[in-house]
Design an enzyme around this catalytic site. Sequence first.
Site, PDB file in Angstrom:
ATOM      1  N   MET A   1       0.716  -1.121   0.242  1.00  0.00           N
ATOM      2  CA  MET A   1      -0.128  -0.254   0.287  1.00  0.00           C
ATOM      3  C   MET A   1       0.804   0.828  -0.095  1.00  0.00           C
ATOM      4  SD  MET A   1      -2.731  -0.705   2.902  1.00  0.00           S
ATOM      5  CE  MET A   1      -1.683  -1.720   3.955  1.00  0.00           C
ATOM      6  N   HIS A   2       0.457   2.188  -0.639  1.00  0.00           N
ATOM      7  CA  HIS A   2       1.447   3.511  -0.699  1.00  0.00           C
ATOM      8  C   HIS A   2       0.272   3.897  -0.020  1.00  0.00           C
ATOM      9  CE1 HIS A   2       4.325   5.824  -2.574  1.00  0.00           C
ATOM     10  NE2 HIS A   2       3.456   6.847  -1.901  1.00  0.00           N
TER      11      HIS A   2
ATOM     12  N   GLU B   1      -1.805  -4.420 -12.341  1.00  0.00           N
ATOM     13  CA  GLU B   1      -2.099  -3.045 -12.218  1.00  0.00           C
ATOM     14  C   GLU B   1      -2.623  -2.203 -12.905  1.00  0.00           C
ATOM     15  OE1 GLU B   1      -3.686  -5.290  -8.593  1.00  0.00           O
ATOM     16  OE2 GLU B   1      -1.819  -5.794  -8.838  1.00  0.00           O
TER      17      GLU B   1
ATOM     18  N   TYR C   1       0.669  -1.151 -14.224  1.00  0.00           N
ATOM     19  CA  TYR C   1       2.070  -0.346 -14.152  1.00  0.00           C
ATOM     20  C   TYR C   1       2.466  -0.904 -15.556  1.00  0.00           C
ATOM     21  CZ  TYR C   1       0.063   1.363  -9.640  1.00  0.00           C
ATOM     22  OH  TYR C   1      -0.453   1.746  -8.912  1.00  0.00           O
TER      23      TYR C   1
ATOM     24  N   ARG D   1       4.350  -9.392  -9.086  1.00  0.00           N
ATOM     25  CA  ARG D   1       2.355  -9.464  -9.042  1.00  0.00           C
ATOM     26  C   ARG D   1       2.005  -9.871  -9.823  1.00  0.00           C
ATOM     27  NH1 ARG D   1      -0.326  -6.223  -5.371  1.00  0.00           N
ATOM     28  NH2 ARG D   1      -2.258  -6.536  -5.783  1.00  0.00           N
TER      29      ARG D   1
ATOM     30  N   HIS E   1      -5.469  -0.008 -13.067  1.00  0.00           N
ATOM     31  CA  HIS E   1      -6.351   1.079 -11.827  1.00  0.00           C
ATOM     32  C   HIS E   1      -7.368   1.402 -12.556  1.00  0.00           C
ATOM     33  CE1 HIS E   1      -3.997   0.652  -8.528  1.00  0.00           C
ATOM     34  NE2 HIS E   1      -2.702   0.867  -8.987  1.00  0.00           N
TER      35      HIS E   1
ATOM     36  N   ARG F   1      -9.992  -8.169  -0.400  1.00  0.00           N
ATOM     37  CA  ARG F   1     -11.278  -8.441   0.461  1.00  0.00           C
ATOM     38  C   ARG F   1     -11.385  -9.351   1.163  1.00  0.00           C
ATOM     39  NH1 ARG F   1     -14.686  -6.392   2.926  1.00  0.00           N
ATOM     40  NH2 ARG F   1     -16.494  -7.418   2.099  1.00  0.00           N
TER      41      ARG F   1
ATOM     42  N   CYS G   1     -11.377  -4.064   8.684  1.00  0.00           N
ATOM     43  CA  CYS G   1     -10.890  -3.054   7.909  1.00  0.00           C
ATOM     44  C   CYS G   1     -12.235  -3.023   6.663  1.00  0.00           C
ATOM     45  CB  CYS G   1     -10.231  -3.374   6.437  1.00  0.00           C
ATOM     46  SG  CYS G   1     -10.027  -2.679   5.057  1.00  0.00           S
TER      47      CYS G   1
ATOM     48  N   GLN H   1     -11.450   5.049   2.337  1.00  0.00           N
ATOM     49  CA  GLN H   1     -12.022   6.690   2.990  1.00  0.00           C
ATOM     50  C   GLN H   1     -10.759   7.343   3.159  1.00  0.00           C
ATOM     51  OE1 GLN H   1     -15.683   7.902   4.169  1.00  0.00           O
ATOM     52  NE2 GLN H   1     -16.184   6.020   3.666  1.00  0.00           N
TER      53      GLN H   1
ATOM     54  N   ALA I   1     -16.757   8.379  16.768  1.00  0.00           N
ATOM     55  CA  ALA I   1     -15.859   8.933  17.457  1.00  0.00           C
ATOM     56  C   ALA I   1     -15.729   9.064  18.999  1.00  0.00           C
ATOM     57  CB  ALA I   1     -16.405  10.553  16.981  1.00  0.00           C
TER      58      ALA I   1
ATOM     59  N   LYS J   1     -22.501  -1.450   1.312  1.00  0.00           N
ATOM     60  CA  LYS J   1     -21.771  -1.506   3.152  1.00  0.00           C
ATOM     61  C   LYS J   1     -22.355  -2.238   4.246  1.00  0.00           C
ATOM     62  CE  LYS J   1     -21.828   3.522   1.237  1.00  0.00           C
ATOM     63  NZ  LYS J   1     -21.850   4.918   2.154  1.00  0.00           N
TER      64      LYS J   1
END
Length: 531
Positions: free
Chosen positions: A27-28, A175, A177, A225, A263, A299, A345, A350, A395, A432
Amino acid sequence: MAKYANLLKPLDLGFTTLPNRVLMGSMHTGLEEASLWDRMRGTGLSKMAAYFRARSEGQVGLMVTGGIGPNNAGRVAPGAAKLSSRFDMYPHREVTRAVHEVGSGSKICLQILHSGRYAYHPFAVSASAVQAPIGPFKPKELSSSQVEQTIEDYAVCAALARDAGYDGVEVMGSEGYLINQFIAQHTNMRADEWGGSYENRIRLALEIVRRIRGKVGKDFIIIFRLSMLDLLDKGSTWEEVVQLAKGLEAAGVTIINTGIGWHEARIPTIATCVPRAGFSWVTKKLKGVVNIPLCTTNRINTPEVADRVLSEGDADMVSMARPFLADPMFVKKAMEGRADEINSCIGCNQACLDHTFQGIRASCLVNPYACHESELVRSPATSVKRIAVVGAGPAGLAAATESAQRGHDVTLFDESPEIGGQFNMAKGIPGKEEFHETIRYFNKMITKTGVKPQLGARVSVDDLKGFDIVVVATGVTPRALKIPGSDHPKVMSYIDVLKHKKPVGKKVAIIGAGGIGFDVAEFITHDPTHP
């Protein structure tokens, strides 16, 4: 059989052994870049080091960094991370040292990623001069000599990674690239030795692996990958994927990791609407075709799902990325029989992907500690205080349980009979359902940390007397619509629809096309008989 025995079983790679079958996917995060001054001091990646140390403490078997360019053209953006010199290499030693000194057996690989036409800078290059629909710059076509130099840059990058203390590298070949851009006819219009036939189009991938293996020796992990499902026109066929997988094994790859979708593809691959482990069947098709470990992905966010994927023979390893933003202790909790304490997760994207695309540091909607491990340090309270938290939404729940974990005496108030706040509306939106997980997690943590919930009654000022601190976390009130006719009985708010389930009829106008507007549309148009 012990719980999660398949997931927690060691994996022998011949020259080294992974302590379990868990790969923390790349993950970047924005932690990969170091300033010039920090690099000169050799301390430029301290935040990245703290980030990976936390996951090593959490017993992750094998971790992969965010993508690092092998040269300037391969950088994802101006100033983005690259590894092409010893000057670039020195700060990485802090990262590998942080991982290895934990003593958990965790290993870490550096991902080599050449962005190709996805680069956000005017020096983008690719197999052919074809601009990406999601890229701002038209790439220049690499000449044959430039292709050869790029191969050497990959090999040098891998050798530098080894010198930095990494246990291996992952070559990003999916992906969409650069390597993927050479493999697929979708982007490779060349007529020379690097284009045309499939054998020519996969030459770059195979030459990169051969050159890397030649430089790093046999006792170094090379993950490739592999894009097993491009999800766009003129992508690789399955027969071609199999051919490349066999070639990669022969070239010296240690592990093949699954890549799903470019992507720019229009099919969701990691959003919460994608079923759990929805693409493990793709990896399974390759089982038995090669004799090296296969890793599946996308996932997978609970140890139950991960263990099932392995037990059913879909793969030899499971890659999870965002779940380790949500909870770095994921594996450790599973090992200790505390899976119900895992902060799952929810696939919202977001604070991770959205932040990355905005050029700001990633974090996590359900775990604000993520990528801030060196700044947000939890410490025991020096004096115990009585704390009232008003509002049991996300929160308030976080404030209450964090305060209790530090040793404070916490009471949580909410007029609703259940915790969760607006997450209770969100979890009812088709696609969701993962939002249930956050509420499940906080229910467990309330009990574990000793928070005293006072639910089902509106709190008054008198109720708050005697507390040392009052935290107000009551959320928001929807804005009133102020246009002619907004007082008509037919007009209702999203809360009326999502929470109170008021009927809306057959013909509906939704004012506002933001996230909530889309959620309302999904909610009222979903066919409950369709999964």
